[in-house]
Design an enzyme around this catalytic site. Structure first.
Site: not given
Ligand code: T46
Length: 139
Positions: A49
């Site tokens: 993303h």
């Molecule tokens: C990014 C990369 C480097 C939350 O509730 N709060 C938060 O601050 C974050 C970051 C995530 N979440 C929840 C949302 C999802 O249910 O944690 C779960 C995993 O998040 P996500 O699938 O977005 O994780 P990544 O590793 O794909 O991405 C993350 C960050 O979301 C993003 O901003 O730049 O790490």
């Protein structure tokens, strides 16, 4: 594409190392949120993303991983393997995190609170956003 990697100053003595990070001094923005990922399974790629406005610094404080950055025109892979190195990831930048070592802890310092509306999760939508963003940025 310019990759901005910060090398933080470790305060080392015979007890070991300590790195301190202050907003607007070591980190170029106000730190509104900190999160980290660990126990990342083998062969997993996370991310896929971009963000409309969020800026972040990624620090692999233990173990190692790789970050693929894509500004819509160019892609670069940046290894993160030192606890005193931070990768700046701007807005309008597609990111993928992969090749995590089993002991990797990837910590992220973020300029904004969590907001799902800031995410661009569709690659074609990102390319369109990056194109318009680039044109605006270049004037
Ligand atoms: C990014 C990369 C480097 C939350 O509730 N709060 C938060 O601050 C974050 C970051 C995530 N979440 C929840 C949302 C999802 O249910 O944690 C779960 C995993 O998040 P996500 O699938 O977005 O994780 P990544 O590793 O794909 O991405 C993350 C960050 O979301 C993003 O901003 O730049 O790490």
């Amino acid at each position: 594409m310019q990759v901005i990697k910060y090398v933080f100053q470790p305060h080392g003595d015979d007890r070991g190392q300590l790195v301190a990070l202050e907003e607007f001094k070591d980190i170029p923005f106000k730190i509104k949120r900190v999160y980290y990922m660990y126990d990342t399974k083998e062969n997993v790629t996370r991310g896929y993303h971009a963000h409309k406005s969020l800026e972040q610094i990624l620090i692999c404080i233990h173990g190692s991983c790789k970050i693929r950055l894509d500004n819509g025109r160019e892609k670069k892979v940046v290894p993160l393997e030192k606890p005193y190195e931070g990768l700046y990831v701007s807005n309008a930048m597609w990111r993928e995190m992969f090749d995590f070592s089993p002991d990797a802890v990837l910590m992220v310092l973020a300029s904004e609170l969590y907001d799902e509306r800031d995410y661009i999760r569709d690659y074609d939508e990102f390319l369109e956003y990056a194109k318009n963003y680039g044109e605006l940025a270049e004037g």
